[in-house]
Design an enzyme around this catalytic site. Structure first.
Site, mmCIF file in Angstrom:
data_model
loop_
_atom_site.group_PDB
_atom_site.id
_atom_site.type_symbol
_atom_site.label_atom_id
_atom_site.label_comp_id
_atom_site.label_asym_id
_atom_site.label_seq_id
_atom_site.Cartn_x
_atom_site.Cartn_y
_atom_site.Cartn_z
ATOM 1 N N ASP A 1 0.879 -1.245 -0.141
ATOM 2 C CA ASP A 1 0.006 0.042 0.135
ATOM 3 C C ASP A 1 0.878 1.256 0.136
ATOM 4 O O ASP A 1 0.305 2.329 -0.048
ATOM 5 C CB ASP A 1 -1.117 -0.018 1.107
ATOM 6 N N SER A 2 2.139 0.943 0.031
ATOM 7 C CA SER A 2 3.180 2.185 -0.179
ATOM 8 C C SER A 2 3.078 2.734 -1.677
ATOM 9 O O SER A 2 3.544 3.793 -2.212
ATOM 10 C CB SER A 2 4.464 1.759 0.011
ATOM 11 N N ASP B 1 -1.183 -6.054 -0.595
ATOM 12 C CA ASP B 1 -1.500 -5.461 0.749
ATOM 13 C C ASP B 1 -2.526 -4.815 1.004
ATOM 14 O O ASP B 1 -3.038 -4.117 -0.019
ATOM 15 C CB ASP B 1 -0.341 -4.349 0.811
ATOM 16 N N LYS C 1 -1.309 -9.542 2.358
ATOM 17 C CA LYS C 1 -0.398 -9.120 3.580
ATOM 18 C C LYS C 1 -1.473 -8.305 4.693
ATOM 19 O O LYS C 1 -2.132 -7.296 3.820
ATOM 20 C CB LYS C 1 0.808 -8.150 3.478
ATOM 21 N N GLU D 1 -1.402 -5.604 7.839
ATOM 22 C CA GLU D 1 -0.828 -4.870 8.739
ATOM 23 C C GLU D 1 -1.463 -5.470 10.148
ATOM 24 O O GLU D 1 -2.781 -5.086 10.369
ATOM 25 C CB GLU D 1 -0.928 -3.206 8.879
ATOM 26 N N GLU E 1 8.895 -4.558 10.931
ATOM 27 C CA GLU E 1 9.485 -3.303 10.233
ATOM 28 C C GLU E 1 9.999 -2.345 11.421
ATOM 29 O O GLU E 1 9.056 -2.308 12.232
ATOM 30 C CB GLU E 1 8.066 -2.474 9.581
HETATM 31 O O1 KIV Z 1 3.402 -1.226 1.724
HETATM 32 C C1 KIV Z 1 4.655 -1.634 1.913
HETATM 33 O O2 KIV Z 1 5.481 -1.235 0.837
HETATM 34 C C2 KIV Z 1 5.101 -2.311 2.868
HETATM 35 C C3 KIV Z 1 6.475 -2.756 2.954
HETATM 36 C C4 KIV Z 1 7.359 -1.825 3.382
HETATM 37 C C5 KIV Z 1 6.731 -4.011 3.847
HETATM 38 O O3 KIV Z 1 4.111 -2.724 3.646
#
Ligand code: KIV
Length: 268
Positions: free
Chosen positions: A41-42, A80, A110, A112, A178
């Site tokens: 989600d980055s 994510d 994934k 969080e 992280e």
């Molecule tokens: O969103 C992301 O890029 C992440 C990674 C940094 C693990 O969650």
């Protein structure tokens, strides 16, 4: 690659994981033999111009995950799950996570993680949706915790250790850690049988993950625990400046970039 192959790698050579958000980048990452591609989600900060991950939607994640999955042959593709797409309503969370597999062709999701994701992880895994947990700094909580190191006192460290064990017991196939102290990451990695994948968590995890824009040198700022192995931004700047200069000077397009048709000689 399947989630099970990653889980089985816990005692082998280091697991490699990188983000990607589009097909051409995913192809390069996959062809390099990276084990896991995370459509993080980055996406929000690195591609969509937001200043946090919070505005990213399920539709945006599904679209970018589908692009990555289309270009990936070997790596495990993880979607994510964005802010508030899980954790509030169980049915909605399952539907959102399921979309990533059914519609976008991801191999897993994934989340969080926190106390609110233990039962959800168990349910998703029971339904056939592989889950990677994520503890330590979880940027979706930035309004509560800030974007700082986590697990830096005994209470925080113990909470991370307990949650790590709870997510392993719930069936998560791996765990991202992280921005936590190296010694905490080492202790969690020793305690768990699933692999830990660190980002700013030192060398004792079973694998490492970074944001691809930082690795290739395309982002303007790089996290203190990250590193660049390339200068893609510099290369882009040179290419765009070269194009501008050649168009302005009339050097582009040249003879070889154009074609002439004698049949349309009289057109006006
Ligand atoms: O969103 C992301 O890029 C992440 C990674 C940094 C693990 O969650």
């Amino acid at each position: 690659m399947r989630a099970k192959d990653i889980r089985d790698k816990a005692d082998g050579e280091s697991i490699t994981m990188l983000t990607a958000y589009d097909a051409p980048t995913a192809k390069v990452v996959d062809e390099a033999g990276i084990d896991i591609i995370l459509v993080g989600d980055s996406l929000g900060n690195t591609q969509l111009g937001y200043d946090s991950t919070l505005p990213v939607t399920v539709d945006e994640m599904a679209s970018h995950t589908a692009a990555v999955a289309r270009a990936t042959e070997n790596a495990l593709v993880l979607a994510d799950m964005p802010f508030l797409s899980y954790g509030a309503d169980r049915g909605e969370a399952i539907e959102n996570c399921g979309r990533m597999l059914k519609e976008a062709n991801a191999d897993g999701v994934k989340l969080e993680s926190g106390p609110h994701t233990v039962e959800l992880t168990e349910r998703l895994v029971a339904l056939g949706i592989p889950v990677q947990a994520h503890l330590g700094l979880t940027p979706q909580h930035e309004n509560e915790t800030g974007l700082f190191r986590q697990g830096t006192d005994m209470e925080g460290a113990e909470e991370i250790l307990e949650l790590a064990e709870a997510h392993e017991a719930a069936g998560a196939f791996s765990l991202v850690l992280e921005h936590v102290p190296t010694n905490l990451a080492a202790a969690v990695s020793k305690r768990l049988s699933i692999p830990t994948i660190g980002i700013g968590a030192g060398p004792d995890c079973d694998g490492q993950v970074l944001v691809v824009d930082e690795v290739i040198g395309r982002s303007t700022d790089t996290a203190p625990f990250s590193r660049s192995w390339g200068d893609v931004r510099g290369e882009m700047e040179r290419a765009v400046a070269g194009y501008k200069e050649d168009v302005e000077s009339g050097e582009f397009p040249a003879e070889e970039h154009t074609h002439h048709e004698s049949g349309v000689e009289d057109v006006y």
